[in-house]
Design a protein around this motif. Structure first.
Motif, PDB file in Angstrom:
ATOM      1  N   ALA A 270     -17.876   8.630 -43.630  1.00 46.05           N
ATOM      2  CA  ALA A 270     -17.861   9.057 -45.035  1.00 46.05           C
ATOM      3  C   ALA A 270     -17.098   8.059 -45.900  1.00 46.05           C
ATOM      4  O   ALA A 270     -17.531   7.736 -47.016  1.00 46.05           O
ATOM      5  CB  ALA A 270     -17.254  10.454 -45.152  1.00 46.05           C
ATOM      6  N   ILE A 271     -15.969   7.568 -45.394  1.00 46.53           N
ATOM      7  CA  ILE A 271     -15.186   6.579 -46.146  1.00 46.53           C
ATOM      8  C   ILE A 271     -16.014   5.316 -46.361  1.00 46.53           C
ATOM      9  O   ILE A 271     -16.026   4.741 -47.447  1.00 46.53           O
ATOM     10  CB  ILE A 271     -13.861   6.251 -45.409  1.00 46.53           C
ATOM     11  CG1 ILE A 271     -12.925   7.453 -45.444  1.00 46.53           C
ATOM     12  CG2 ILE A 271     -13.198   5.005 -45.977  1.00 46.53           C
ATOM     13  CD1 ILE A 271     -12.392   7.811 -46.804  1.00 46.53           C
ATOM     14  N   LEU A 272     -16.716   4.875 -45.316  1.00 47.70           N
ATOM     15  CA  LEU A 272     -17.544   3.673 -45.452  1.00 47.70           C
ATOM     16  C   LEU A 272     -18.615   3.855 -46.506  1.00 47.70           C
ATOM     17  O   LEU A 272     -18.873   2.944 -47.303  1.00 47.70           O
ATOM     18  CB  LEU A 272     -18.173   3.297 -44.108  1.00 47.70           C
ATOM     19  CG  LEU A 272     -17.505   2.183 -43.324  1.00 47.70           C
ATOM     20  CD1 LEU A 272     -17.748   0.823 -43.890  1.00 47.70           C
ATOM     21  CD2 LEU A 272     -16.062   2.428 -43.054  1.00 47.70           C
ATOM     22  N   GLU A 273     -19.247   5.025 -46.540  1.00 48.37           N
ATOM     23  CA  GLU A 273     -20.264   5.293 -47.558  1.00 48.37           C
ATOM     24  C   GLU A 273     -19.667   5.240 -48.956  1.00 48.37           C
ATOM     25  O   GLU A 273     -20.240   4.630 -49.862  1.00 48.37           O
ATOM     26  CB  GLU A 273     -20.909   6.657 -47.318  1.00 48.37           C
ATOM     27  CG  GLU A 273     -21.851   6.693 -46.136  1.00 48.37           C
ATOM     28  CD  GLU A 273     -22.430   8.081 -45.893  1.00 48.37           C
ATOM     29  OE1 GLU A 273     -22.517   8.881 -46.855  1.00 48.37           O
ATOM     30  OE2 GLU A 273     -22.791   8.361 -44.734  1.00 48.37           O
ATOM     31  N   ARG A 274     -18.516   5.880 -49.148  1.00 49.81           N
ATOM     32  CA  ARG A 274     -17.873   5.887 -50.470  1.00 49.81           C
ATOM     33  C   ARG A 274     -17.430   4.481 -50.861  1.00 49.81           C
ATOM     34  O   ARG A 274     -17.562   4.072 -52.013  1.00 49.81           O
ATOM     35  CB  ARG A 274     -16.687   6.846 -50.486  1.00 49.81           C
ATOM     36  CG  ARG A 274     -17.107   8.300 -50.449  1.00 49.81           C
ATOM     37  CD  ARG A 274     -16.018   9.250 -50.908  1.00 49.81           C
ATOM     38  NE  ARG A 274     -14.750   9.139 -50.214  1.00 49.81           N
ATOM     39  CZ  ARG A 274     -14.380   9.883 -49.183  1.00 49.81           C
ATOM     40  NH1 ARG A 274     -15.191  10.806 -48.687  1.00 49.81           N
ATOM     41  NH2 ARG A 274     -13.186   9.724 -48.644  1.00 49.81           N
ATOM     42  N   ALA A 275     -16.889   3.736 -49.907  1.00 48.44           N
ATOM     43  CA  ALA A 275     -16.428   2.381 -50.194  1.00 48.44           C
ATOM     44  C   ALA A 275     -17.591   1.473 -50.590  1.00 48.44           C
ATOM     45  O   ALA A 275     -17.480   0.682 -51.531  1.00 48.44           O
ATOM     46  CB  ALA A 275     -15.700   1.808 -48.983  1.00 48.44           C
ATOM     47  N   ALA A 276     -18.715   1.592 -49.901  1.00 49.30           N
ATOM     48  CA  ALA A 276     -19.883   0.786 -50.246  1.00 49.30           C
ATOM     49  C   ALA A 276     -20.411   1.158 -51.627  1.00 49.30           C
ATOM     50  O   ALA A 276     -20.787   0.279 -52.414  1.00 49.30           O
ATOM     51  CB  ALA A 276     -20.968   0.957 -49.187  1.00 49.30           C
ATOM     52  N   ALA A 277     -20.401   2.438 -51.956  1.00 47.98           N
ATOM     53  CA  ALA A 277     -20.849   2.877 -53.284  1.00 47.98           C
ATOM     54  C   ALA A 277     -19.913   2.404 -54.391  1.00 47.98           C
ATOM     55  O   ALA A 277     -20.321   2.297 -55.544  1.00 47.98           O
ATOM     56  CB  ALA A 277     -20.969   4.400 -53.313  1.00 47.98           C
ATOM     57  N   ALA A 278     -18.665   2.090 -54.025  1.00 53.59           N
ATOM     58  CA  ALA A 278     -17.671   1.641 -55.004  1.00 53.59           C
ATOM     59  C   ALA A 278     -17.524   0.119 -55.018  1.00 53.59           C
ATOM     60  O   ALA A 278     -16.523  -0.412 -55.484  1.00 53.59           O
ATOM     61  CB  ALA A 278     -16.322   2.295 -54.716  1.00 53.59           C
TER      62      ALA A 278
END
Length: 136
Positions: A87-95
């Motif tokens: 989940a963190i990786l997904e949020r980081a990529a979106a940011a």
């Protein structure tokens, strides 16, 4: 008082970096932030100081490295589960981050992925089974 760590990173676009570090779970401490720096709090003892190049250069006369072209460090940050790592990786990529610049690792007792921040710094985002850590 417990020992604290302040990771100081030069950044090209402060707002972009604030958005990225917020996405990986940091909160901004306004007491130590201004238009040249942002103190991003990852935990009670871990802080990331995002410094514009001008601000960073006031602390050192050495040239600022291009973290996209070279590697000077790998920073690692633990999370509570494999799902949280993903989940963190997904949020980081979106940011604005780049997911998985290094291969993910699944050793059973430890699962890690990596993310590159907008300035090229690589963070290892990982979970480790508490039973594997023992009383370390």
């Amino acid at each position: 008082m417990p020992k604290m760590i302040f990771v100081n990173l030069p950044v090209t676009e402060l707002a972009n970096s604030i958005r990225f570090y917020t996405a990986i779970g940091a909160s901004q401490n306004p007491q130590f932030s201004d238009d040249t720096a942002a103190c991003m709090v990852l935990s009670e003892t871990i802080h990331v100081m995002l410094l514009t190049h001008d601000k960073y250069s006031s602390f050192t006369s050495r040239p600022i490295a291009d973290a996209r072209a070279t590697s000077a460090s790998l920073l690692a940050l633990t999370f509570d589960s494999r799902d949280e790592v993903n989940a963190i990786l997904e949020r980081a990529a979106a940011a604005g981050g780049l997911a998985d610049p290094n291969p993910q690792q699944d050793l059973g007792f430890m699962f890690s992925r990596s993310v590159q921040d907008p300035d090229g710094n690589v963070w290892e985002i990982f979970w480790m089974d508490p039973a594997a850590v023992g009383n370390a």
